[in-house]
Design an enzyme around this catalytic site. Structure first.
Site, short mmCIF file in Angstrom:
data_model
loop_
_atom_site.label_atom_id
_atom_site.label_comp_id
_atom_site.label_asym_id
_atom_site.label_seq_id
_atom_site.Cartn_x
_atom_site.Cartn_y
_atom_site.Cartn_z
NE ARG A 197 55.95 -89.69 48.88
CZ ARG A 197 54.95 -89.16 49.58
NH1 ARG A 197 55.22 -88.25 50.49
NH2 ARG A 197 53.72 -89.53 49.37
CD GLU B 180 56.32 -89.59 59.44
OE1 GLU B 180 57.33 -90.23 59.09
OE2 GLU B 180 55.47 -89.17 58.63
CD GLU C 8 57.43 -85.69 60.01
OE1 GLU C 8 57.03 -86.37 59.04
OE2 GLU C 8 58.62 -85.34 60.14
NE ARG D 222 59.19 -84.23 50.32
CZ ARG D 222 58.55 -85.18 51.01
NH1 ARG D 222 57.22 -85.15 51.07
NH2 ARG D 222 59.20 -86.14 51.61
CD GLU E 165 52.82 -86.50 59.19
OE1 GLU E 165 54.00 -86.82 58.96
OE2 GLU E 165 51.95 -86.38 58.30
CG ASP F 298 59.32 -54.27 79.56
OD1 ASP F 298 59.56 -53.66 78.50
OD2 ASP F 298 60.16 -54.47 80.45
CD GLU G 45 51.73 -83.54 55.15
OE1 GLU G 45 52.80 -84.19 55.21
OE2 GLU G 45 51.00 -83.54 54.14
CG HIS H 232 56.31 -82.30 54.56
ND1 HIS H 232 56.11 -83.59 54.13
CD2 HIS H 232 57.62 -82.22 54.90
CE1 HIS H 232 57.26 -84.26 54.21
NE2 HIS H 232 58.18 -83.44 54.67
CD GLU I 232 54.29 -82.63 50.79
OE1 GLU I 232 53.97 -83.15 51.86
OE2 GLU I 232 54.65 -83.29 49.78
#
Length: 442
Positions: A314, A189, A134, A333, A196, A53, A132, A245, A331
């Site tokens: 970063r 982490e 976490e 982030r 992670e 359903d 990645e 990430h 990447e």
């Protein structure tokens, strides 16, 4: 990805003592759903005749169009490594079809396959994704319910005995490897109780399937250790939140299109990034789909809050890791683990394809720490903020017809309905912070 025939699966059912089949799919909120059938129904399963359903599933269909069919993807056959007193249990991930035999456009997995076909029509064979994810581990009470007490006080790359989640993390890795995951690394982490586990990149569809399976394994093994695992981005204030990430690269056969001579970023990769940056504010609604997501996207806790890109830095939204050859990648982030991976990967891929097709000019690399720049300095560099709330990201998505088209009309409408309701409920909720701040003052 293994290629199984129906006969292969029937043989494995007998050889491996499989008694139950979990037919899994994902709703619009990224929540795994499951129809479990006894193995006696194997012929019906393999003939795509199991119905359910759809009106009972968030974002799927109206009650007058409720009947849906489960079409198992035979390449996703997997026997769960944990035992069962009633026989072993196997999984098949399914696509949703209508009773007319058509793929259901409101199925996030079907939609991702649509965008992958678009990519292949442009001459690329794979969009490889390395996530990645976490998560936090909390202690549980006597009844097995999660408490607000983290299981350790460790920090980045800490080792036992500070990292009390190590044994649980190792068992998670062992279970993942039994299921075919190639785990590349696992570690504690930055925040207390935060973990992670990274696994090797896969093609877009397989990666989305693996992210969903990963979440299930993490929660299952944590429970066996008397812990509660949560992928909530910011379960506690004052510490870093959990992200996921997304490392990505386009391939043509065995060639990484993102890699250029001298291991530099290729022009195609730069065009791809320009598309992501162009649509970044709208993508945020998909990549960070909960109220809580925006408690993570604040300055000072490593999560990005600005739309920019860099190599070593970063602080921007996009980073280009120092990788070479086939490992050359981009990447993103901002993504967090509450996202629906099928929706997120589809939207990110399509945004990148728009960058390739439209030729947007890529902004210069930002080498400074954006967190330390003043508002005027950021404005001079053309750096704008990501949306600061779910409400603002939904407004950005409403303005971006391209990202809406990446999701398709049905999924877009369902997404807005679900998230507008979530925001409205949040607006009406009176928090303890408000009572502590205003009750005596006013």
């Amino acid at each position: 990805m293994h290629k199984y025939s129906a006969e292969d699966i029937k043989k494995l059912v007998v050889d491996e003592n499989v008694e139950f089949l979990c037919l899994m799919f994902t709703d619009i909120n990224g929540i795994i759903k499951n129809v479990e059938v006894p193995v006696s129904q194997i012929d019906k399963v393999l003939a795509n005749k199991i119905t359910f359903d759809g009106s009972s599933i968030d974002g799927f269909t109206r009650i007058e169009e409720s009947d849906m069919l489960l079409h198992p993807d035979l390449s996703t056959w997997l026997i769960f490594p944990w035992g069962s007193e009633h026989g072993r249990v196997a999984r098949l991930i399914c696509d949703i079809y209508t009773t007319d035999g058509e793929p259901f456009a409101g199925d996030p997995r079907v939609n991702l396959q649509r965008i992958v076909k678009k990519m292949k029509a442009m001459g690329y064979t794979n969009f490889n994704i390395g996530p990645e994810p976490e998560f936090f581990l909390f202690n549980t009470d006597d009844k097995g319910n999660p408490t607000l007490h983290l299981n350790d006080d460790g920090s980045y790359f800490d080792f036992s005995p500070v990292d009390l989640g190590e044994n649980c993390r190792r068992d998670i890795v062992l279970e993942l490897e039994k299921m075919g995951f190639e785990v590349e690394a696992s570690h504690h982490e930055v925040a207390p109780g935060q973990q992670e586990i990274d696994f090797k990149y896969e093609d877009a569809l397989s990666a989305a399937d693996s992210i969903q399976m990963f979440k299930l394994v993490v929660k299952t093994i944590a429970k066996q250790h008397g812990l509660y695992a949560t992928f909530m981005p910011k379960p506690l204030q004052g510490i870093n939140g959990s992200g996921m990430h997304i490392n990505m690269s386009l391939f043509d056969g065995d060639t990484n299109i993102f890699d250029d001579k001298d291991d530099k970023l290729s022009p195609v990769a730069k065009q791809f990034m320009s598309g992501i940056l162009k649509h970044a504010r709208a993508l945020t609604a998909v990549n960070n789909p909960t109220i809580n997501s925006y408690k993570r996207l604040v300055p000072g806790f490593e999560a990005p809050t600005y739309i920019a890109w860099s190599g070593k830095n970063r602080s921007p939204l996009i980073r280009v890791p120092a990788a070479k050859g086939k490992s050359k990648r981009v990447e993103m982030r901002s993504v967090d683990p509450t996202t629906n991976p099928y929706l997120a990967i589809a939207a990110i891929l399509d945004a990148g394809l728009d960058g390739i097709n439209s030729g947007y000019e890529l902004a210069p690399e930002v080498k400074e720490n954006i967190y330390e720049m003043t508002e005027d300095e950021r404005a001079a560099e053309g750096i704008i903020d990501l949306p600061s709330t779910l409400h603002n990201s939904l407004k950005a998505l409403r303005k971006d017809e391209y990202v809406q088209a990446s999701l398709g009309k049905g999924l877009t409408n369902s997404f807005f309905a679900a998230k507008n309701a979530e925001w409205a409920q949040y607006q009406q909720t009176v928090s303890q912070w408000e009572r502590d701040t205003y009750m005596e003052l006013y």
